[in-house]
Motif scaffolding. Structure first.
Motif, PDB file in Angstrom:
ATOM      1  N   ALA A 134       0.833  -1.205   0.000  1.00 51.18           N
ATOM      2  CA  ALA A 134       0.000   0.000   0.000  1.00 51.18           C
ATOM      3  C   ALA A 134       0.867   1.254   0.000  1.00 51.18           C
ATOM      4  O   ALA A 134       0.613   2.205  -0.748  1.00 51.18           O
ATOM      5  CB  ALA A 134      -0.935  -0.008   1.213  1.00 51.18           C
ATOM      6  N   GLN A 135       1.928   1.259   0.839  1.00 53.09           N
ATOM      7  CA  GLN A 135       2.803   2.424   0.886  1.00 53.09           C
ATOM      8  C   GLN A 135       3.516   2.637  -0.442  1.00 53.09           C
ATOM      9  O   GLN A 135       3.665   3.769  -0.912  1.00 53.09           O
ATOM     10  CB  GLN A 135       3.843   2.277   2.002  1.00 53.09           C
ATOM     11  N   ASN A 136       3.969   1.527  -1.073  1.00 54.38           N
ATOM     12  CA  ASN A 136       4.679   1.657  -2.338  1.00 54.38           C
ATOM     13  C   ASN A 136       3.746   2.085  -3.462  1.00 54.38           C
ATOM     14  O   ASN A 136       4.139   2.850  -4.353  1.00 54.38           O
ATOM     15  CB  ASN A 136       5.391   0.349  -2.683  1.00 54.38           C
ATOM     16  N   PHE A 137       2.513   1.583  -3.456  1.00 61.13           N
ATOM     17  CA  PHE A 137       1.534   2.066  -4.426  1.00 61.13           C
ATOM     18  C   PHE A 137       1.271   3.556  -4.208  1.00 61.13           C
ATOM     19  O   PHE A 137       0.998   4.298  -5.147  1.00 61.13           O
ATOM     20  CB  PHE A 137       0.216   1.287  -4.328  1.00 61.13           C
ATOM     21  N   GLY A 138       1.347   3.991  -2.951  1.00 61.81           N
ATOM     22  CA  GLY A 138       1.149   5.403  -2.657  1.00 61.81           C
ATOM     23  C   GLY A 138       2.194   6.281  -3.308  1.00 61.81           C
ATOM     24  O   GLY A 138       1.923   7.437  -3.665  1.00 61.81           O
ATOM     25  N   ALA A 142       2.286  10.012  -5.548  1.00 55.36           N
ATOM     26  CA  ALA A 142       3.217  11.105  -5.264  1.00 55.36           C
ATOM     27  C   ALA A 142       4.008  11.489  -6.511  1.00 55.36           C
ATOM     28  O   ALA A 142       4.209  12.678  -6.805  1.00 55.36           O
ATOM     29  CB  ALA A 142       4.175  10.687  -4.147  1.00 55.36           C
ATOM     30  N   LEU A 143       4.436  10.480  -7.260  1.00 60.38           N
ATOM     31  CA  LEU A 143       5.217  10.748  -8.459  1.00 60.38           C
ATOM     32  C   LEU A 143       4.361  11.380  -9.549  1.00 60.38           C
ATOM     33  O   LEU A 143       4.855  12.203 -10.325  1.00 60.38           O
ATOM     34  CB  LEU A 143       5.861   9.444  -8.963  1.00 60.38           C
ATOM     35  N   PHE A 144       3.094  10.992  -9.617  1.00 59.87           N
ATOM     36  CA  PHE A 144       2.194  11.656 -10.554  1.00 59.87           C
ATOM     37  C   PHE A 144       2.096  13.136 -10.215  1.00 59.87           C
ATOM     38  O   PHE A 144       2.136  13.996 -11.099  1.00 59.87           O
ATOM     39  CB  PHE A 144       0.807  11.005 -10.517  1.00 59.87           C
ATOM     40  N   GLY A 145       1.929  13.432  -8.932  1.00 58.17           N
ATOM     41  CA  GLY A 145       1.852  14.831  -8.522  1.00 58.17           C
ATOM     42  C   GLY A 145       3.121  15.585  -8.859  1.00 58.17           C
ATOM     43  O   GLY A 145       3.075  16.694  -9.409  1.00 58.17           O
ATOM     44  N   LEU A 146       4.285  14.978  -8.565  1.00 56.18           N
ATOM     45  CA  LEU A 146       5.565  15.623  -8.840  1.00 56.18           C
ATOM     46  C   LEU A 146       5.775  15.795 -10.342  1.00 56.18           C
ATOM     47  O   LEU A 146       6.247  16.840 -10.807  1.00 56.18           O
ATOM     48  CB  LEU A 146       6.700  14.804  -8.227  1.00 56.18           C
ATOM     49  N   GLY A 147       5.417  14.747 -11.108  1.00 53.92           N
ATOM     50  CA  GLY A 147       5.579  14.805 -12.559  1.00 53.92           C
ATOM     51  C   GLY A 147       4.751  15.898 -13.195  1.00 53.92           C
ATOM     52  O   GLY A 147       5.191  16.573 -14.139  1.00 53.92           O
ATOM     53  N   PHE A 148       3.552  16.102 -12.648  1.00 62.39           N
ATOM     54  CA  PHE A 148       2.692  17.142 -13.212  1.00 62.39           C
ATOM     55  C   PHE A 148       2.978  18.521 -12.628  1.00 62.39           C
ATOM     56  O   PHE A 148       2.286  19.488 -12.952  1.00 62.39           O
ATOM     57  CB  PHE A 148       1.216  16.765 -13.043  1.00 62.39           C
ATOM     58  N   ILE A 149       3.978  18.596 -11.757  1.00 61.27           N
ATOM     59  CA  ILE A 149       4.546  19.894 -11.378  1.00 61.27           C
ATOM     60  C   ILE A 149       5.733  20.200 -12.292  1.00 61.27           C
ATOM     61  O   ILE A 149       5.815  21.259 -12.908  1.00 61.27           O
ATOM     62  CB  ILE A 149       5.016  19.890  -9.916  1.00 61.27           C
ATOM     63  N   LEU A 150       6.647  19.229 -12.390  1.00 64.86           N
ATOM     64  CA  LEU A 150       7.862  19.427 -13.183  1.00 64.86           C
ATOM     65  C   LEU A 150       7.564  19.523 -14.679  1.00 64.86           C
ATOM     66  O   LEU A 150       8.113  20.383 -15.374  1.00 64.86           O
ATOM     67  CB  LEU A 150       8.834  18.274 -12.931  1.00 64.86           C
ATOM     68  N   GLY A 151       6.693  18.626 -15.175  1.00 63.47           N
ATOM     69  CA  GLY A 151       6.436  18.564 -16.608  1.00 63.47           C
ATOM     70  C   GLY A 151       5.921  19.866 -17.195  1.00 63.47           C
ATOM     71  O   GLY A 151       6.552  20.445 -18.106  1.00 63.47           O
ATOM     72  N   ALA A 265       1.704  15.167  -3.708  1.00 63.62           N
ATOM     73  CA  ALA A 265       2.976  14.460  -3.580  1.00 63.62           C
ATOM     74  C   ALA A 265       3.375  14.305  -2.111  1.00 63.62           C
ATOM     75  O   ALA A 265       3.904  13.265  -1.706  1.00 63.62           O
ATOM     76  CB  ALA A 265       4.070  15.211  -4.346  1.00 63.62           C
ATOM     77  N   THR A 266       3.090  15.322  -1.304  1.00 61.92           N
ATOM     78  CA  THR A 266       3.415  15.251   0.123  1.00 61.92           C
ATOM     79  C   THR A 266       2.622  14.162   0.820  1.00 61.92           C
ATOM     80  O   THR A 266       3.159  13.374   1.599  1.00 61.92           O
ATOM     81  CB  THR A 266       3.130  16.609   0.798  1.00 61.92           C
ATOM     82  N   VAL A 267       1.337  14.112   0.511  1.00 60.04           N
ATOM     83  CA  VAL A 267       0.475  13.109   1.148  1.00 60.04           C
ATOM     84  C   VAL A 267       0.844  11.710   0.692  1.00 60.04           C
ATOM     85  O   VAL A 267       1.103  10.813   1.514  1.00 60.04           O
ATOM     86  CB  VAL A 267      -1.012  13.399   0.839  1.00 60.04           C
ATOM     87  N   GLN A 268       0.895  11.499  -0.622  1.00 55.46           N
ATOM     88  CA  GLN A 268       1.074  10.141  -1.129  1.00 55.46           C
ATOM     89  C   GLN A 268       2.523   9.681  -1.097  1.00 55.46           C
ATOM     90  O   GLN A 268       2.795   8.483  -1.082  1.00 55.46           O
ATOM     91  CB  GLN A 268       0.499  10.040  -2.539  1.00 55.46           C
ATOM     92  N   GLY A 269       3.444  10.626  -1.072  1.00 52.23           N
ATOM     93  CA  GLY A 269       4.848  10.234  -1.013  1.00 52.23           C
ATOM     94  C   GLY A 269       5.400  10.141   0.393  1.00 52.23           C
ATOM     95  O   GLY A 269       6.389   9.450   0.633  1.00 52.23           O
TER      96      GLY A 269
END
Length: 409
Positions: A134-138, A142-151, A265-269
């Motif tokens: 569950a934590q790793n799926f989380g 987080a990476l989706f959130g980060l990716g859609f900040i950086l991208g 990203a903070t919550v899920q990562g």
């Protein structure tokens, strides 16, 4: 988790980040490219862009179970590397597309290659001990959130150099990731855990129907689907809603999306890795869905700009629900069926990407159109809150059947 598995997990997570960043890079320039090729207005570009999103989602829906089935048969590594290579070539194809028709072809190919998410999630299930899934799926959220900040940030910076430059940047990023993976990515699925590939189970209908073999998790899967549809009340509706109600400009909308991405990203990562072990997976589902529902409702009723930023924190706390649901679902399925399961789930998510945007956009449009009997821009957000509440009831019934629902206190 062994050092070898930890290294493999890190690579997969970096792969997902690069994939999402590559997708995000092209977002700021796609409208400009569409107007250049089509010669129409921004409204025309938006309509064409919507159909392109539809074609991408349809192909991902069709191909996700195929990718999952192939990864169960031949292993995760070859399927994942083939998808990455195809994605890189497709970005080059899009960068040189001479017409809108060719852009559509490119998005269809991207939808096929985008099904690599299936294999990546199966890889995570392979290398994660049950108590860490569950934590790793989380981390994916987080990476989706980060990716859609950086991208979008990178795309916005590259856009002034030409509307096609960000596509070349995405191609370089993806192909470098493929090259790195070719040399360092180990296989995660042992040969004795593989199964024969069957078209009956690899088509989206057959893959979804095969989920019926696990009746105990059907309610959980239904809950996950409703959450994904509800999410489009924000994902597909945010800019329209804030511009209509608060008169934000594109700069303000961009800042707000970046803040949502940071919060997600903070919550899920980070917080997911603390909250789920403390509350347990089932309680995390209830808490997360509750926070989502409250967040949707607060967004819908907000009257000031500052409220949207304050309520973002509450809404994003709902992000613990998805990883907890996925962890429970994954724990009910055998190792040699993880690819098939993740393929079916990815197909379902793609299906929600077909259903969610028109549902939420048309709800918003009906309640804001000239002459509407009830003017209420937040209607789609309230619909999202309602769907999330239904999702919680579905999850509760299924968790009771699994015997892992939390005891009443």
């Amino acid at each position: 988790m062994t050092p070898k598995r930890s290294a493999a997990l890190r690579f997969i997570l970096v792969t997902l980040l690069i994939d999402v960043t590559g997708l995000g890079i092209i977002i700021p320039v796609m409208p400009k490219l569409l107007t250049e090729l089509g010669g129409g207005t921004m409204s025309d570009a938006a309509r064409v862009g919507g159909w392109m999103m539809f074609s991408y989602a349809i192909m991902q829906f069709i191909c996700s179970p195929i990718m999952g089935g192939l990864s169960d048969r031949f292993g995760r590594r070859p399927v994942l590397l083939a998808s990455l290579f195809g994605f890189g070539i497709d970005y080059l194809f899009l960068a040189m597309a001479p017409t809108i028709g060719w852009l559509f072809v490119g998005r269809v190919i991207a939808g096929m290659m985008g099904a690599s998410m299936t294999t990546a999630m199966a890889y995570i299930a392979d290398v994660s001990p049950p108590e860490k899934r569950a934590q790793n799926f989380g981390m994916i959220g987080a990476l989706f959130g980060l990716g859609f900040i950086l991208g979008p940030l990178i795309g916005g910076l590259l856009g002034p150099f030409g509307s096609r430059v960000p596509f070349f940047a995405s191609a370089v990023l993806t192909l470098l990731n493929w090259l790195y993976g070719y040399f360092v990515l180990p296989e995660s699925l042992a040969p004795d855990h593989r199964r024969r590939f069957e078209w009956k189970r690899a088509n989206p209908v057959g893959s979804l129907a095969n989920l019926g073999r696990h009746p105990v998790i059907m309610g959980l899967i239904g809950s996950l689907v409703l959450v994904q549809i509800a999410a489009h009340a924000v994902q597909s509706n945010w800019s329209y809603y804030t511009m209509e109600k608060f008169h934000w400009d594109s700069r303000m909308v961009g800042i707000s999306i970046a803040i949502v991405g940071v919060a997600a990203a903070t919550v899920q990562g980070g917080l997911v890795r603390v909250i789920i072990p403390r509350l347990g997976a089932s309680r995390s589902v209830y808490v997360g869905l509750g926070m989502y529902s409250i967040g949707f409702t607060l967004f819908a009723l907000a009257t000031k700009t500052w409220m949207m930023f304050v309520f973002t924190g509450i809404y994003c706390m709902g992000g613990i629900a998805g990883p907890a649901l996925q962890g429970i679902i994954s724990g009910q399925v055998k190792a040699n069926e993880q690819g098939e399961l993740q393929g079916a789930l990815t197909s379902l998510v793609s299906l929600t990407a077909i259903v969610g945007p028109p549902l939420m956009s048309n709800t918003f449009a009906w309640f804001t159109r000239p002459g509407t009997p009830i003017y209420f821009p937040g209607a789609a957000l309230l619909l999202g809150g309602f769907l999330t509440m239904v999702s919680a009831f579905l999850a509760r019934g299924s968790l009771k059947r699994t015997g892992i629902a939390p005891a009443a206190s």
